[in-house]
Design a protein around this motif. Structure first.
Motif, PDB file in Angstrom:
ATOM      1  N   UNK A  85      30.859  37.974  16.188  1.00 25.76           N
ATOM      2  CA  UNK A  85      30.880  36.509  16.201  1.00 25.76           C
ATOM      3  C   UNK A  85      32.205  36.018  15.633  1.00 25.76           C
ATOM      4  N   UNK A  86      32.529  34.732  15.873  1.00 26.32           N
ATOM      5  CA  UNK A  86      33.751  34.142  15.349  1.00 26.32           C
ATOM      6  C   UNK A  86      33.707  34.008  13.833  1.00 26.32           C
ATOM      7  N   UNK A  87      34.858  34.174  13.167  1.00 28.99           N
ATOM      8  CA  UNK A  87      34.892  34.175  11.702  1.00 28.99           C
ATOM      9  C   UNK A  87      34.546  32.814  11.101  1.00 28.99           C
ATOM     10  N   UNK A  88      34.744  31.718  11.842  1.00 30.54           N
ATOM     11  CA  UNK A  88      34.430  30.384  11.307  1.00 30.54           C
ATOM     12  C   UNK A  88      32.940  30.234  11.013  1.00 30.54           C
ATOM     13  N   UNK A  89      32.116  31.045  11.677  1.00 34.85           N
ATOM     14  CA  UNK A  89      30.669  30.997  11.446  1.00 34.85           C
ATOM     15  C   UNK A  89      30.350  31.215   9.976  1.00 34.85           C
ATOM     16  N   UNK A  90      31.052  32.156   9.336  1.00 40.17           N
ATOM     17  CA  UNK A  90      30.733  32.529   7.959  1.00 40.17           C
ATOM     18  C   UNK A  90      31.100  31.439   6.954  1.00 40.17           C
ATOM     19  N   UNK A  91      32.122  30.644   7.243  1.00 35.21           N
ATOM     20  CA  UNK A  91      32.554  29.617   6.287  1.00 35.21           C
ATOM     21  C   UNK A  91      31.445  28.596   6.021  1.00 35.21           C
ATOM     22  N   UNK A  92      30.710  28.228   7.059  1.00 38.83           N
ATOM     23  CA  UNK A  92      29.599  27.290   6.893  1.00 38.83           C
ATOM     24  C   UNK A  92      28.499  27.911   6.040  1.00 38.83           C
ATOM     25  N   UNK A  93      28.222  29.176   6.274  1.00 37.20           N
ATOM     26  CA  UNK A  93      27.193  29.867   5.502  1.00 37.20           C
ATOM     27  C   UNK A  93      27.566  29.941   4.021  1.00 37.20           C
ATOM     28  N   UNK A  94      28.817  30.247   3.731  1.00 40.69           N
ATOM     29  CA  UNK A  94      29.270  30.344   2.342  1.00 40.69           C
ATOM     30  C   UNK A  94      29.084  29.014   1.623  1.00 40.69           C
ATOM     31  N   UNK A  95      29.486  27.915   2.275  1.00 39.83           N
ATOM     32  CA  UNK A  95      29.377  26.591   1.655  1.00 39.83           C
ATOM     33  C   UNK A  95      27.927  26.238   1.353  1.00 39.83           C
ATOM     34  N   UNK A  96      27.029  26.486   2.291  1.00 42.63           N
ATOM     35  CA  UNK A  96      25.617  26.152   2.083  1.00 42.63           C
ATOM     36  C   UNK A  96      24.975  27.023   1.009  1.00 42.63           C
ATOM     37  N   UNK A  97      25.336  28.296   0.959  1.00 44.78           N
ATOM     38  CA  UNK A  97      24.740  29.181  -0.036  1.00 44.78           C
ATOM     39  C   UNK A  97      25.194  28.834  -1.453  1.00 44.78           C
ATOM     40  N   UNK A  98      26.386  28.268  -1.583  1.00 47.02           N
ATOM     41  CA  UNK A  98      26.850  27.845  -2.910  1.00 47.02           C
ATOM     42  C   UNK A  98      25.985  26.712  -3.469  1.00 47.02           C
ATOM     43  N   UNK A  99      25.403  25.897  -2.597  1.00 48.57           N
ATOM     44  CA  UNK A  99      24.559  24.778  -3.045  1.00 48.57           C
ATOM     45  C   UNK A  99      23.254  25.287  -3.651  1.00 48.57           C
ATOM     46  N   UNK A 100      22.805  26.460  -3.273  1.00 44.74           N
ATOM     47  CA  UNK A 100      21.535  26.998  -3.765  1.00 44.74           C
ATOM     48  C   UNK A 100      21.552  27.234  -5.267  1.00 44.74           C
ATOM     49  N   UNK A 101      22.713  27.536  -5.825  1.00 42.93           N
ATOM     50  CA  UNK A 101      22.793  27.882  -7.256  1.00 42.93           C
ATOM     51  C   UNK A 101      22.409  26.698  -8.146  1.00 42.93           C
ATOM     52  N   UNK A 102      23.037  25.514  -8.032  1.00 43.58           N
ATOM     53  CA  UNK A 102      22.617  24.402  -8.889  1.00 43.58           C
ATOM     54  C   UNK A 102      21.220  23.885  -8.573  1.00 43.58           C
ATOM     55  N   UNK A 103      20.746  24.055  -7.347  1.00 35.76           N
ATOM     56  CA  UNK A 103      19.408  23.583  -7.001  1.00 35.76           C
ATOM     57  C   UNK A 103      18.332  24.284  -7.823  1.00 35.76           C
ATOM     58  N   UNK A 104      18.564  25.545  -8.171  1.00 37.09           N
ATOM     59  CA  UNK A 104      17.570  26.318  -8.929  1.00 37.09           C
ATOM     60  C   UNK A 104      17.292  25.716 -10.301  1.00 37.09           C
TER      61      UNK A 104
END
Length: 499
Positions: free
Chosen positions: A188-207
């Motif tokens: 897959x294209x590498x830009x796919x992962x950048x969106x995933x990284x950004x969203x997963x970072x939000x999970x930390x403060x949500x906890x």
């Protein structure tokens, strides 16, 4: 100098409930959304990448090796996640459990774009350590916070969020990898992962928004039961005692069988082009229409995972059948599902072994291969829901439940580590991993039936606090040592304190 004082054997939930103002952020419903939201963005999006087959890579072997490392470490941390959660608190354990996921996604990005290998292994270590803590805490919250009569419903909410991660992730991947150039095998294209990284970072403060167990407000007025050990040593001894129980040992084969099938990742990379893999990653998780807590419009798109979860969870909460019979009948249903899924999988695999295809979504044979993945996921999800429900009826104490869920997820993680390791080899036609999966599922049936036969579900008695209050008034005041930062209560132990 140390002095010893005895703590009454009554637990925190035996203290009579006062008429307290219900706060929306303390309700079981809100906490289900917190745990679901973290699951949506952390492991949910991780699953979205793996639903592509090999994390979106061109070859499955490096990613399978990394995943074997993830699940090996995750297994150990799951086992010890219960004692850790009981000592530092479920919310902090959940926070630490979300940290490693964006690191792993970043590693996949660097591998995809620059061919970096070492960072994938470092990311796998970080993800494995975090995931073990995440699963131990998540299971305890999903099963221990809700009212016992609503366990199936809240387990389904948790599953909807966690499975919604792959759904949204699959939509992102499909949007970025749908062109005609992606018809063939590749990555897959590498830009796919950048969106995933950004969203997963939000999970930390949500906890952080997860309520401690002692502050949770159930709709029936009951309290979450908390019975902690007085030290790390006592926690580990309790974990060992629980791990050696006959019923837990008998359940180990089904714990392994539930998540052993990681050949599905190789199946996709072997027989589907990139955009077909993106589509299967999107469609193999359901797209349900939800209204008034019911599925509507049966002609529209709810597929394997969520529909399977909803179906079995509705029955597990059905009050017209006793808890013991619900457990028994549901397991029979799970057995039938697996027979259908694996017979069909074997038939299709033998056909592909004789004449290996590479399907695009426009090809005639695409649907046939796609339904192998759908049936595997449908049957696996039913088994997972059933296992979590079974474990939740073994205790009404969230501290012990965190240990039980850690043992369950730990064994599942070990099985996934072995399965990913097994799939680092290019077995001819997939017969070896399919045979191992089939044998393991068959071996798990008999010991699980023995557990079901002798299992006596623990039923919740919301009037217990009133009865025990009278007893405590006769015996003396109840002493409760509640740790405000952790929401925990030490009971039934002799505690050594420094003076």
């Amino acid at each position: 100098m140390a002095e010893t004082r005895s703590i009454s054997a009554s637990s925190y939930n035996n203290v009579p409930a006062h008429h307290e103002k219900r706060l929306w952020y303390r309700t079981t419903f809100f906490n289900a959304f917190v745990i679901g939201g973290v699951g949506f963005m952390a492991p949910g999006l991780w699953n979205a990448m793996n639903s592509l087959g090999a994390g979106g890579a061109q070859s499955p072997f490096l990613i399978n090796a990394a995943n074997a490392l993830v699940f090996g470490l995750m297994g150990f941390l799951c086992l010890f996640g219960g004692p850790i959660a009981n000592r530092i608190g479920l919310n902090w354990t959940l926070l630490l459990g979300a940290v490693g996921y964006p690191i792993y996604s970043a590693a996949l990005y660097t591998n995809n774009r620059y061919g970096n290998v070492w960072f994938v292994l470092v990311g796998a270590v970080a993800c494995g350590l975090s995931a073990g803590l995440f699963w131990a805490s998540e299971g305890a919250v999903a099963l221990g916070y809700p009212e016992p009569a609503k366990r199936g419903r809240y387990m389904n909410i948790w599953l909807w969020f966690r499975t919604g991660g792959p759904l949204v992730g699959g939509a992102i991947v499909l949007a970025l990898n749908h062109s005609a150039e992606a018809k063939d095998r590749g990555k897959v294209g590498y830009k796919t992962y950048l969106i995933f990284i950004a969203l997963q970072c939000v999970a930390v403060p949500l906890a952080i928004f997860l309520s401690p167990p002692d502050k949770v407000q159930r709709s029936d007025g009951s309290k979450v039961k908390i019975v902690l050990q007085s030290s790390w040593r006592a926690e580990l001894l309790e974990l060992w005692r629980l791990s050696c129980k006959k019923e837990i040992l008998l359940l180990i084969p089904v714990f392994w069988a539930a998540y052993f099938n990681q050949y599905s990742s190789n199946f996709q990379t072997y027989y589907f082009g990139v955009r077909a893999r993106a589509l299967t990653g999107f469609l193999s998780t359901p797209t349900p229409i939800l209204a008034s807590n019911r599925f509507t419009d049966p002609d529209k798109g709810y597929f394997a995972t969520l529909f399977s979860s909803w179906l079995i969870s509705r029955f597990l909460d059905y009050k017209g059948v006793s808890t013991k019979n619900r457990i028994t009948y549901s397991f029979c249903y799970v057995i039938v599902l697996h027979i259908i899924a694996w017979v069909y999988g074997w038939v299709v695999q033998e056909k592909y072994t004789a004449n290996p295809p590479t399907f695009d979504w426009t090809d005639k044979g695409f649907v046939e291969g796609f339904f192998v993945l759908v049936l595997w996921e449908f049957s696996r999800q039913a088994l997972q829901n059933w296992l979590y429900y079974l474990v939740s009826t073994m205790t009404d104490n969230i501290s012990e439940l965190s240990r039980l869920s850690g043992i369950l997820r730990g064994q599942e993680s070990f099985s996934q580590a072995v399965s990913f390791g097994l799939n680092t080899r290019n077995w001819y036609g997939g017969r070896v991993p399919l045979a191992v999966n089939t044998i393991l599922l068959g071996l798990a049936v008999f010991p699980t039936l023995l557990v079901i036969k002798n299992h006596v579900p623990i039923e919740h008695d919301k009037n217990a606090s009133t009865k025990l209050e009278s007893r405590d008034e006769e015996e003396g005041a109840v002493q409760n040592n509640v740790e405000s930062g952790k929401g925990n209560c030490v009971t039934g132990e002799t505690v050594a304190t420094k003076s």
